[in-house]
Scaffold this motif. Structure first.
Motif, PDB file in Angstrom:
ATOM      1  N   SER A  73       0.823  -1.208   0.000  1.00 51.21           N
ATOM      2  CA  SER A  73       0.000   0.000   0.000  1.00 51.21           C
ATOM      3  C   SER A  73       0.854   1.253   0.000  1.00 51.21           C
ATOM      4  CB  SER A  73      -0.917  -0.002   1.233  1.00 51.21           C
ATOM      5  OG  SER A  73      -1.636   1.207   1.330  1.00 51.21           O
ATOM      6  N   VAL A  74       1.890   1.270   0.832  1.00 48.84           N
ATOM      7  CA  VAL A  74       2.759   2.445   0.952  1.00 48.84           C
ATOM      8  C   VAL A  74       3.490   2.718  -0.352  1.00 48.84           C
ATOM      9  CG1 VAL A  74       4.893   3.260   2.030  1.00 48.84           C
ATOM     10  CG2 VAL A  74       3.040   2.338   3.458  1.00 48.84           C
ATOM     11  N   TYR A  75       4.038   1.682  -0.977  1.00 49.80           N
ATOM     12  CA  TYR A  75       4.810   1.894  -2.205  1.00 49.80           C
ATOM     13  C   TYR A  75       3.902   2.218  -3.386  1.00 49.80           C
ATOM     14  CZ  TYR A  75       9.378   0.894  -0.321  1.00 49.80           C
ATOM     15  OH  TYR A  75      10.551   0.978   0.393  1.00 49.80           O
ATOM     16  N   LEU A  76       2.716   1.624  -3.423  1.00 47.19           N
ATOM     17  CA  LEU A  76       1.774   1.962  -4.475  1.00 47.19           C
ATOM     18  C   LEU A  76       1.306   3.407  -4.318  1.00 47.19           C
ATOM     19  CD1 LEU A  76       0.093   1.136  -6.920  1.00 47.19           C
ATOM     20  CD2 LEU A  76      -1.592   0.131  -5.345  1.00 47.19           C
ATOM     21  N   PHE A  77       1.039   3.816  -3.084  1.00 49.50           N
ATOM     22  CA  PHE A  77       0.637   5.198  -2.822  1.00 49.50           C
ATOM     23  C   PHE A  77       1.736   6.180  -3.223  1.00 49.50           C
ATOM     24  CE2 PHE A  77       0.231   8.805   0.241  1.00 49.50           C
ATOM     25  CZ  PHE A  77      -0.950   9.331  -0.269  1.00 49.50           C
ATOM     26  N   ASP A  78       2.985   5.788  -3.003  1.00 48.65           N
ATOM     27  CA  ASP A  78       4.099   6.643  -3.406  1.00 48.65           C
ATOM     28  C   ASP A  78       4.094   6.842  -4.924  1.00 48.65           C
ATOM     29  OD1 ASP A  78       6.640   8.063  -2.755  1.00 48.65           O
ATOM     30  OD2 ASP A  78       7.492   6.507  -4.024  1.00 48.65           O
ATOM     31  N   LEU A 100      -1.540   1.978 -15.931  1.00 41.76           N
ATOM     32  CA  LEU A 100      -2.314   1.829 -14.695  1.00 41.76           C
ATOM     33  C   LEU A 100      -2.889   3.189 -14.314  1.00 41.76           C
ATOM     34  CD1 LEU A 100      -3.254   0.227 -12.206  1.00 41.76           C
ATOM     35  CD2 LEU A 100      -1.034   0.710 -11.150  1.00 41.76           C
ATOM     36  N   PRO A 101      -4.215   3.373 -14.432  1.00 37.09           N
ATOM     37  CA  PRO A 101      -4.819   4.672 -14.084  1.00 37.09           C
ATOM     38  C   PRO A 101      -4.596   5.023 -12.615  1.00 37.09           C
ATOM     39  CG  PRO A 101      -6.354   3.298 -15.335  1.00 37.09           C
ATOM     40  CD  PRO A 101      -5.201   2.420 -14.957  1.00 37.09           C
ATOM     41  N   VAL A 102      -4.322   6.279 -12.361  1.00 33.67           N
ATOM     42  CA  VAL A 102      -4.063   6.732 -10.997  1.00 33.67           C
ATOM     43  C   VAL A 102      -5.235   6.440 -10.063  1.00 33.67           C
ATOM     44  CG1 VAL A 102      -3.705   8.793  -9.567  1.00 33.67           C
ATOM     45  CG2 VAL A 102      -2.349   8.462 -11.639  1.00 33.67           C
ATOM     46  N   PRO A 103      -6.513   6.696 -10.459  1.00 27.62           N
ATOM     47  CA  PRO A 103      -7.627   6.392  -9.539  1.00 27.62           C
ATOM     48  C   PRO A 103      -7.700   4.921  -9.161  1.00 27.62           C
ATOM     49  CG  PRO A 103      -8.361   7.843 -11.303  1.00 27.62           C
ATOM     50  CD  PRO A 103      -7.004   7.364 -11.695  1.00 27.62           C
ATOM     51  N   VAL A 104      -7.395   4.038 -10.118  1.00 30.61           N
ATOM     52  CA  VAL A 104      -7.398   2.600  -9.812  1.00 30.61           C
ATOM     53  C   VAL A 104      -6.308   2.275  -8.805  1.00 30.61           C
ATOM     54  CG1 VAL A 104      -7.016   0.290 -10.764  1.00 30.61           C
ATOM     55  CG2 VAL A 104      -8.384   1.957 -12.034  1.00 30.61           C
ATOM     56  N   ALA A 105      -5.101   2.803  -9.044  1.00 27.23           N
ATOM     57  CA  ALA A 105      -3.990   2.552  -8.130  1.00 27.23           C
ATOM     58  C   ALA A 105      -4.290   3.093  -6.735  1.00 27.23           C
ATOM     59  CB  ALA A 105      -2.711   3.192  -8.684  1.00 27.23           C
ATOM     60  N   ALA A 106      -4.880   4.278  -6.657  1.00 29.75           N
ATOM     61  CA  ALA A 106      -5.220   4.853  -5.362  1.00 29.75           C
ATOM     62  C   ALA A 106      -6.245   3.986  -4.626  1.00 29.75           C
ATOM     63  CB  ALA A 106      -5.757   6.267  -5.549  1.00 29.75           C
ATOM     64  N   GLY A 107      -7.216   3.470  -5.371  1.00 31.27           N
ATOM     65  CA  GLY A 107      -8.226   2.603  -4.759  1.00 31.27           C
ATOM     66  C   GLY A 107      -7.628   1.311  -4.236  1.00 31.27           C
ATOM     67  N   ALA A 109      -4.477   0.848  -3.365  1.00 34.28           N
ATOM     68  CA  ALA A 109      -3.637   1.189  -2.214  1.00 34.28           C
ATOM     69  C   ALA A 109      -4.479   1.310  -0.951  1.00 34.28           C
ATOM     70  CB  ALA A 109      -2.874   2.488  -2.478  1.00 34.28           C
ATOM     71  N   ALA A 110      -5.644   1.948  -1.070  1.00 26.88           N
ATOM     72  CA  ALA A 110      -6.544   2.077   0.073  1.00 26.88           C
ATOM     73  C   ALA A 110      -7.072   0.708   0.515  1.00 26.88           C
ATOM     74  CB  ALA A 110      -7.704   3.002  -0.280  1.00 26.88           C
ATOM     75  N   ALA A 111      -7.373  -0.151  -0.464  1.00 26.65           N
ATOM     76  CA  ALA A 111      -7.868  -1.490  -0.136  1.00 26.65           C
ATOM     77  C   ALA A 111      -6.806  -2.303   0.590  1.00 26.65           C
ATOM     78  CB  ALA A 111      -8.311  -2.204  -1.414  1.00 26.65           C
ATOM     79  N   ALA A 113      -4.382  -1.117   2.379  1.00 32.30           N
ATOM     80  CA  ALA A 113      -4.270  -0.549   3.719  1.00 32.30           C
ATOM     81  C   ALA A 113      -5.389  -1.081   4.621  1.00 32.30           C
ATOM     82  CB  ALA A 113      -4.311   0.978   3.655  1.00 32.30           C
ATOM     83  N   GLY A 114      -6.602  -1.173   4.060  1.00 33.52           N
ATOM     84  CA  GLY A 114      -7.716  -1.711   4.823  1.00 33.52           C
ATOM     85  C   GLY A 114      -7.488  -3.159   5.219  1.00 33.52           C
ATOM     86  N   LEU A 115      -6.936  -3.969   4.305  1.00 32.64           N
ATOM     87  CA  LEU A 115      -6.633  -5.370   4.623  1.00 32.64           C
ATOM     88  C   LEU A 115      -5.576  -5.456   5.718  1.00 32.64           C
ATOM     89  CD1 LEU A 115      -6.575  -6.992   1.062  1.00 32.64           C
ATOM     90  CD2 LEU A 115      -8.265  -7.383   2.876  1.00 32.64           C
ATOM     91  N   ALA A 116      -4.586  -4.561   5.665  1.00 34.02           N
ATOM     92  CA  ALA A 116      -3.553  -4.561   6.694  1.00 34.02           C
ATOM     93  C   ALA A 116      -4.156  -4.261   8.068  1.00 34.02           C
ATOM     94  CB  ALA A 116      -2.479  -3.523   6.354  1.00 34.02           C
ATOM     95  N   VAL A 117      -5.046  -3.274   8.125  1.00 36.37           N
ATOM     96  CA  VAL A 117      -5.697  -2.933   9.392  1.00 36.37           C
ATOM     97  C   VAL A 117      -6.581  -4.086   9.872  1.00 36.37           C
ATOM     98  CG1 VAL A 117      -7.359  -1.377  10.482  1.00 36.37           C
ATOM     99  CG2 VAL A 117      -5.596  -0.456   8.956  1.00 36.37           C
ATOM    100  N   ALA A 118      -7.277  -4.742   8.937  1.00 39.65           N
ATOM    101  CA  ALA A 118      -8.117  -5.881   9.312  1.00 39.65           C
ATOM    102  C   ALA A 118      -7.267  -7.016   9.881  1.00 39.65           C
ATOM    103  CB  ALA A 118      -8.905  -6.369   8.094  1.00 39.65           C
ATOM    104  N   GLY A 119      -6.131  -7.278   9.238  1.00 44.08           N
ATOM    105  CA  GLY A 119      -5.228  -8.306   9.753  1.00 44.08           C
ATOM    106  C   GLY A 119      -4.707  -7.951  11.134  1.00 44.08           C
ATOM    107  N   ALA A 120      -4.379  -6.674  11.336  1.00 45.30           N
ATOM    108  CA  ALA A 120      -3.907  -6.228  12.648  1.00 45.30           C
ATOM    109  C   ALA A 120      -4.981  -6.409  13.707  1.00 45.30           C
ATOM    110  CB  ALA A 120      -3.480  -4.769  12.572  1.00 45.30           C
TER     111      ALA A 120
END
Length: 305
Positions: A73-78, A100-107, A109-111, A113-120
């Protein structure tokens, strides 16, 4: 000719699959691989120090998956936030080349991040705080208003903290209550290698894009030759310090320390012989290769300790 609903769905799935793969490519598989090695090496060193630990079997793979979601997520967001700089630097990654469209990549990256938080959340304990810290560091590094990667010093500091967070996560996944001495020395050394060597070496090849986007890195302000000398000095200081600590602390660390010394010498020789006047990628390649070798040497050290 009008496509059937089945053909439309198949085309949609194929496009989705391509987009997901391009997101992985944008997140840099080589970087995700070294994150995996850091995590597993931390777990191995923590396990050696605390073999009585009996964490449930599912915690390590769940923790690793969550942490890789953080890194991806972090590297894709970068990549999302640095399209202009990447294009000026001639990057061939998917966002920069327009596949790779920027809106798709941003989405995505957010997803992730959400999976990481869910795993945590599933792992419980301090995991939410650790994952949240890592995601916050990634945002602060790439996004306005902070955009800490604008300066070499702040970029290096973020990278050092991210490295320590990764080693801490690996130790936690192995059931350790803290970082044993050997792991602490290794984690500090490799995090400094990342922050004081890798963060600077990367800038040697990105001068044009960094200047175009207002970054004030060492290479932009002082030129590539001066920045190359600084990378060399930092590499030698980190490697020699790690070597001395390895001799004093634990025989397991002598193999990875030897790898780091070899990599530091290679960087210094490359920068001195080539005396690059313009952008160069070679010191960063040596930095990355050295990371792989140093982490791969840990199991060898454990086997022969």
């Amino acid at each position: 000719m009008t496509m059937t609903s089945v053909e439309v769905r198949r085309r949609s799935w194929r496009l989705t699959g391509r987009y997901l793969w391009w997101c992985v490519v944008e997140a840099r598989p080589a970087v995700l691989a070294i994150y995996t090695m850091r995590f597993l090496v931390a777990g191995a060193l923590a396990g050696v120090a605390a073999p009585e630990d009996t964490a449930d079997w599912w915690r390590m793979p769940t923790a690793l998956a969550a942490w890789l979601c953080v890194a991806a997520s972090v590297y894709l967001f970068d990549g999302v936030t640095d399209v202009v700089g990447d294009r000026v630097n001639g990057s061939r990654r998917p966002i920069a080349r327009g596949t790779l469209p920027v809106p798709v990549a941003a989405g995505v990256a957010a997803a992730w991040a959400g999976l990481a938080v869910a795993g945590a959340a599933v792992l419980g304990g301090a995991w939410l705080g650790l994952v949240g810290l890592a995601l916050l560091l990634g945002w602060a590094y790439s996004a306005p208003p902070l955009r800490l990667k604008r300066w070499t010093a702040t970029a290096g500091a973020v990278v050092v903290l991210a490295g320590m967070a990764t080693f801490t996560a690996g130790a936690m996944a192995a059931g350790g209550g803290g970082l044993p001495t050997a792991l602490l020395v290794f984690a500090v050394a490799m995090s400094c290698w990342m922050g004081f060597v890798g963060a600077l070496a990367k800038d040697l090849s990105d001068v044009a894009g960094d200047a175009a986007t207002g970054r004030r890195t060492s290479a932009v302000r002082r030129g590539v030759p001066a920045a190359g000398r600084r990378v060399s000095v930092n590499a030698l200081l980190v490697a020699v310090s790690f070597g001395a600590a390895a001799v004093l602390v634990d025989p397991v660390l002598r193999w990875p320390a030897a790898a780091l010394v070899g990599g530091a010498v290679a960087i210094a020789v490359t920068c001195r012989r080539r005396r690059p006047a313009g952008p160069t990628r070679q010191p960063y390649r040596i930095f990355m290769t050295t990371q792989y070798v140093a982490h791969g040497a840990v199991p060898v050290g454990i086997a022969f300790a």
